[in-house]
Design an enzyme around this catalytic site. Structure first.
Site, PDB file in Angstrom:
ATOM      1  N   LYS A 172      -0.676  -5.446   2.164  1.00 16.02           N
ATOM      2  CA  LYS A 172      -1.357  -4.899   3.165  1.00 16.02           C
ATOM      3  C   LYS A 172      -1.090  -3.359   3.341  1.00 16.02           C
ATOM      4  O   LYS A 172      -0.040  -2.885   2.836  1.00 16.02           O
ATOM      5  CB  LYS A 172      -1.146  -5.306   4.578  1.00 16.02           C
ATOM      6  CG  LYS A 172      -1.763  -7.068   4.658  1.00 16.02           C
ATOM      7  CD  LYS A 172      -1.439  -7.425   5.993  1.00 16.02           C
ATOM      8  CE  LYS A 172      -1.846  -8.859   6.133  1.00 16.02           C
ATOM      9  NZ  LYS A 172      -3.206  -9.260   6.363  1.00 16.02           N
ATOM     10  N   ARG A 203      -4.958 -19.920   4.132  1.00 15.71           N
ATOM     11  CA  ARG A 203      -5.486 -21.119   3.785  1.00 15.71           C
ATOM     12  C   ARG A 203      -4.875 -21.938   2.795  1.00 15.71           C
ATOM     13  O   ARG A 203      -5.025 -23.295   2.918  1.00 15.71           O
ATOM     14  CB  ARG A 203      -6.919 -20.721   3.186  1.00 15.71           C
ATOM     15  CG  ARG A 203      -6.844 -19.653   1.862  1.00 15.71           C
ATOM     16  CD  ARG A 203      -8.152 -18.833   1.568  1.00 15.71           C
ATOM     17  NE  ARG A 203      -8.232 -17.898   2.443  1.00 15.71           N
ATOM     18  CZ  ARG A 203      -9.278 -16.860   2.518  1.00 15.71           C
ATOM     19  NH1 ARG A 203     -10.231 -17.241   1.709  1.00 15.71           N
ATOM     20  NH2 ARG A 203      -9.154 -16.169   3.301  1.00 15.71           N
TER      21      ARG A 203
END
Length: 486
Positions: free
Chosen positions: A259, A333
């Site tokens: 990130k 996920r």
């Protein structure tokens, strides 16, 4: 100190209307409060305050706060109970003003809804200052008068539950590691005889063949933990439980798909899903809700190292499906895929997962509401009705086949962990990915990325991690428990 509410005038003559507690206090001081209010400026608007000193020896400091219109109820445009929200916001402002005056003990006007007043007081005063030497004075709010003490206590328990989630999310990632998170929850649940907590180590996770979860965890020096909580509040232990699943990434660097550094510190709260579902179970146990709940939280860090997942790697989930990891920052996920597979082993009445899953959810709804993807209108209706009461709103999002195709059209594996049009409908493709691991007919996925933190949007929460939608999950469980009783 004493916090009193006052309603806005319905007419233009400006004569404001006290709550019953305000009226009683005004008679106690021979009408001086009303007199002072009328000469101290314009009528009090919603959420605005006035402070009066020396009116009564038992309450040397009185804060009067505007509650807005008297008969505000459910607002269908806003999808919440406006009266309750006004009380929460007003009481929070009043209590903070007392804190600024360094008054340690405050009695709070129930304002016609003692539960909402308690929530406003307890949520409004909470602040994470564990690691500061200089702390704000501690203020203990209590109910003024004896009417509504049961509702007040319920409000305190609801708010303390959300505050626990806020505390866990706000704490630095070196203080809340996977094992420390699990130990904190175990400690909170230690006094309840009808709760069992299992802290499953990496070896157990491996025996369950949770390859997707382990692939995320292997990049970090911190060992993963699978936290499993069993709350047996139902009449029979065999009754089908409500299963809560929460994403527990205690720090998310993005892995190899790193990130940007700006704002990365907020990723200590990427375990917000686990924090809210675990706090909801702590609250359900404190309220002694008559239903069985199971909580599942896969806990790990997502870090870039020589052992980390690489873009293009293929991993295998618990149900045998293979997943191409095209972006290591779409890691939540992967954890949830295995946890959802495992959730199916409990013959659940419903499975509800919560996760700070996608930046796309924040783009879609901002912090106004949690996005809900569900295959069950029954489940949706319960969640929606619960959220109207709590003011912590939910909004239904689509689970179309259109999105499923975007994650199943994958060159190397059964699924890709990102949609093939990358940015388009990112929250929807993430939900479609999770749906591939669900066969239960009542399942809801709550993407809480947009409601993770609060700047100033929720007036009764200070700036920082929000712990949302913990109260909505509790209210939803309470409604489900009534459902099974009727």
């Amino acid at each position: 100190g004493l916090v009193l509410g006052i309603y806005s005038s319905e007419k233009d003559d400006g004569a404001a209307q006290f709550t019953s507690a305000g009226d009683a206090f005004d008679s106690l001081v021979s009408g001086k409060l009303r007199q002072l209010l009328s000469v101290s400026g314009a009528p009090l608007k919603k959420g605005k305050t006035r402070v009066f000193h020396g009116l009564h020896q038992d309450f040397p400091n009185v804060v009067v706060v505007g509650l807005g219109k008297k008969n505000a109820g459910v607002n269908d445009q806003e999808n919440w109970n406006e009266g309750k929200e006004n009380i929460r916001a007003a009481v929070a402002v009043g209590c903070r003003q007392m804190q600024d005056l360094e008054i340690p003990c405050v009695e709070v006007d129930p304002c016609g809804d003692a539960q909402a007043a308690a929530e406003g007081a307890v949520l409004g005063l909470h602040e994470y200052n564990e690691l500061k030497q200089k702390k704000k004075p501690v203020v203990t709010p209590q109910l003024h008068g004896s009417a509504g003490s049961e509702a007040w206590q319920k409000g305190v328990i609801y708010a303390e539950g959300q505050n626990l989630a806020r505390y866990l999310m706000e704490a630095p990632a070196n203080y809340i590691t996977p094992i420390k998170f699990a130990e904190q929850i175990e400690q909170k649940l230690g006094s309840f005889s009808n709760v069992k907590v299992h802290i499953r180590p990496e070896s157990w996770i491996a025996t369950q063949q949770m390859g997707a979860f382990l692939s995320v965890a292997k990049g970090s020096a911190e060992s993963p933990i699978f936290l499993e909580i069993h709350y047996s509040g139902g009449a029979h232990t065999k009754d089908s439980p409500l299963v809560f699943v929460g994403k527990g990434v205690t720090f998310d660097s993005g892995g190899i798909s790193l990130k940007p550094s700006s704002g990365m510190d907020a990723m200590r709260a990427d375990m917000g899903g686990a924090a809210t579902i675990c706090s909801a179970i702590v609250t359900a146990a404190a309220l002694n809700l008559p239903l069985n709940i199971i909580g599942l939280a896969p806990l790990c860090e997502n870090m870039p190292s020589g052992k980390a997942n690489k873009p293009g790697d293929v991993v295998r989930a618990m149900n045998g499906k293979t997943i191409q990891v095209d972006n290591t920052d779409a890691e939540g996920r992967l954890l949830l895929a295995d946890a959802l597979c495992y959730a199916h082993s409990f013959n659940a009445r419903a499975i509800v997962d919560a996760a700070t899953l996608t930046g796309a959810m924040d783009v879609a709804l901002g912090s106004a509401a949690t996005g809900v993807f569900t295959n069950s209108s029954w489940l949706w209706n319960h969640l929606f009705e619960a959220s109207i009461l709590t003011g912590d709103r939910v909004w239904r999002m689509p689970l179309y086949e259109h999105y499923t195709k975007q994650v199943t059209d994958c060159p190397l594996a059964d699924l890709s962990n990102i949609g093939k049009y990358s940015r388009a409908g990112g929250a929807c493709t993430a939900a479609a990915f999770l749906k591939e691991f669900v066969s239960a007919s009542h399942w809801a996925h709550l993407d809480i990325a947009g409601v993770m933190s609060n700047k100033d949007e929720v007036p009764y929460l200070r700036k920082g991690m929000a712990g949302r939608p913990a109260r909505t999950l509790v209210e939803f469980a309470a409604r489900l428990s009534q459902d099974s009783h009727n």
